[in-house]
Structure formats: structure tokens, C-alpha cells
Design a protein around this motif. Sequence first.
Motif, PDB file in Angstrom:
ATOM      1  N   PRO A  54      59.913  58.339  42.599  1.00 30.82           N
ATOM      2  CA  PRO A  54      58.548  57.980  42.206  1.00 30.82           C
ATOM      3  C   PRO A  54      57.627  59.186  42.032  1.00 30.82           C
ATOM      4  O   PRO A  54      56.856  59.249  41.070  1.00 30.82           O
ATOM      5  N   GLU A  55      57.710  60.154  42.942  1.00 32.67           N
ATOM      6  CA  GLU A  55      56.827  61.319  42.868  1.00 32.67           C
ATOM      7  C   GLU A  55      57.078  62.123  41.580  1.00 32.67           C
ATOM      8  O   GLU A  55      56.135  62.589  40.949  1.00 32.67           O
ATOM      9  N   ALA A 111      55.586  60.291  38.659  1.00 35.49           N
ATOM     10  CA  ALA A 111      54.128  60.419  38.692  1.00 35.49           C
ATOM     11  C   ALA A 111      53.701  61.795  38.183  1.00 35.49           C
ATOM     12  O   ALA A 111      52.687  61.927  37.490  1.00 35.49           O
ATOM     13  N   SER A 126      50.877  56.461  38.939  1.00 30.59           N
ATOM     14  CA  SER A 126      50.970  56.970  40.309  1.00 30.59           C
ATOM     15  C   SER A 126      52.346  56.666  40.894  1.00 30.59           C
ATOM     16  O   SER A 126      53.059  55.785  40.399  1.00 30.59           O
ATOM     17  N   ALA A 127      52.683  57.399  41.947  1.00 27.93           N
ATOM     18  CA  ALA A 127      53.974  57.176  42.601  1.00 27.93           C
ATOM     19  C   ALA A 127      54.048  55.761  43.168  1.00 27.93           C
ATOM     20  O   ALA A 127      55.096  55.111  43.121  1.00 27.93           O
ATOM     21  N   ASP A 128      52.902  55.263  43.680  1.00 29.53           N
ATOM     22  CA  ASP A 128      52.877  53.898  44.216  1.00 29.53           C
ATOM     23  C   ASP A 128      53.187  52.874  43.139  1.00 29.53           C
ATOM     24  O   ASP A 128      53.878  51.888  43.370  1.00 29.53           O
ATOM     25  N   ARG A 129      52.640  53.132  41.960  1.00 31.21           N
ATOM     26  CA  ARG A 129      52.883  52.240  40.824  1.00 31.21           C
ATOM     27  C   ARG A 129      54.384  52.175  40.524  1.00 31.21           C
ATOM     28  O   ARG A 129      54.938  51.104  40.333  1.00 31.21           O
ATOM     29  N   ARG A 165      56.763  52.740  42.556  1.00 32.33           N
ATOM     30  CA  ARG A 165      57.434  51.991  43.625  1.00 32.33           C
ATOM     31  C   ARG A 165      57.294  50.480  43.405  1.00 32.33           C
ATOM     32  O   ARG A 165      58.230  49.718  43.637  1.00 32.33           O
ATOM     33  N   GLU A 166      56.119  50.055  42.942  1.00 29.92           N
ATOM     34  CA  GLU A 166      55.928  48.624  42.645  1.00 29.92           C
ATOM     35  C   GLU A 166      56.891  48.179  41.560  1.00 29.92           C
ATOM     36  O   GLU A 166      57.502  47.113  41.664  1.00 29.92           O
TER      37      GLU A 166
END
Length: 288
Positions: free
Chosen positions: A265-266, A269, A276-279, A281-282
Motif C-alpha cells: 500500500p505505501e 500511495a 493514500s495507503a489506507d485507500r 488497504r480498503e
Amino acid sequence: MTSQLEADMQKIAKGEATLDEVTTESREMLEKVFAELEASREEIGDHIQKSLKADKTLGPCPECGNDLLVRRSRRGSYFVGCDGYPDCTYTLPLPSTGKPLIMDETCEDHDLRNVKMLAGRQTFVHGCPQCKADEADEEEDEVIGVCPECGEEHGGELAIKRLRTGSRLVGCTRYPECDYSLPLPRRGEIEVTETRCEEHDLPELVVHNGDEPWELGCPICNYEEYKSRNEVTDIEDLSGIGKKTAEKLKAAGIESLDDLKNATPEDVADQVQGVSADRVREWQAQAD
Ligand SMILES: [Zn+2]
Ligand SMILES: [Zn+2]
Ligand SMILES: [Zn+2]
Ligand SMILES: [Zn+2]
């Protein structure tokens, strides 16, 4: 205090007061306020706690008379529990969709305030949690066929069930030994018709909810259709990925779902602007 301070600053600007005088005065004023706050510390704490609790209180517990409150389990789900816990262990379930909001309307039978579940476009009024639980306890399960998972071996049957959370489903009569289940809509009267699905030997269902009746059909066929409609086979099936984002991901070497699942993810991103990395991950969670 603010207006006093403003006036004082004007005076400093005009040369009518010195900085020292003004800061000394302000400090004295603050000290006085803090002393008052400190003296009524407990009273203020009580007041804040009471107002916080009022937002969570539904009404009296039928078992002990303490307040019933909306609580959150360690796993994150909401339920109604008694303020007298652990002496009183009375609980009522809440729907698993959304975040509960306590409304002003009160159920006359139970003196409990109604609950609304906030879930964006899926927001709905749950009503009185005691009424919902009682309805489920009173309603008999309606058997509609044989359980495809355990029917042959153990004689399990499929039935239309109403849960104490207010939701409904087609589930196995051998629950919890067999947890086979199919979803049903929360609202509307469910009519079990005489027509049966040839493939699954289950009756076709019709949901009556005010407007046009909804021909849900065989619950297994309906669920399979729903799953295939929502199946994620392509990057663009993931929510929030339109053509543009898909192109940007492609430029970063992510062309398929597998590429996305295996990506860090990073790194994504870093390479893709606006993601974003969180995105990531989702999306990975959705793709699984
Ligand atoms: Zn209680
Ligand atoms: Zn009620
Ligand atoms: Zn079963
Ligand atoms: Zn079918």
C-alpha cells in the motif's frame, strides 16, 4: 474576558497602558476563573457526565429499573445494556448496520426511546428495541423447504426467521449447528407463493412494502444473482475506482486485481497521486 483583553490591547497601542500591566491583570483574571472551576470541579464533572449519558439513555430497565443505555461491545457492535451492570445483565440487541441514534419518540408499551440506525443511504428507523425483540420471540419460524447444506444428512430445514435485531433471513432450523443462511429485506410483508423453484425446490417469495410488490423469487436464486452482480472481477469494480484512477494505477504497474492484492500500500500511495495507503488497504480488503 476577550472584550476586556481587546480593550486593553487598544490601550497598549495608544500608550495608555503597559504590556506588564495588562498581562498582570489578565493573569489575575484567569487565576480567579480557575479557582472557581477548581472549586466546582465535581459539580461540573457530574453535569458533563449526566449530559453525555442522556444521549445514550433509552429508558428504564424492565428488570431492575436502572437506565438502559446504548453500549458498544469489545468487537465494536452496538447493543442495549443496563446501567446496573454487572448486577443486572439485561441486554437487547441492535441491528448490525449503522450507528445508533436515540430519538425523542418513546414507545408507550416499554417507556423506551426509539432508535434510528445511521448508515448513510441505508439509514433506517429501528424503533423500540424491546418491541423488536418481542416480535421476534413471538413470531414462529416459517419452514419453506429443505436445507441444502444439512437436510439430507441431518434433516435440517430452511425457514423464514425474524431475528431479535429486527432483521430477517432464511436460515436452517438446526442453527447454531448449521449456519446456512440467505438474506431477506428488513421491511415489507413476505408472501410465500405456491410457485416453486425447480432447481432448489423452494417457494418463490414476494415482498409487499407499500409500493409495487417485489418479486424476490427463490431465495437461493436471488442470493446467487445478487452475488454475481456484486462480484469483483476487475479493478474498476472496486468502489472509488473510476476510469481515471484505474489509468493512474495502470501507469504504476497495477493492471489486475492480483497486482493490487500483491502491492504494498505505501508504495502505491507513493507512486499514484491522490491515493493514500489506507485507500489501497480498503481496496485490497474489497478485492479479497
Ligand atoms: Zn437492569
Ligand atoms: Zn416497545
Ligand atoms: Zn442446515
Ligand atoms: Zn432457485
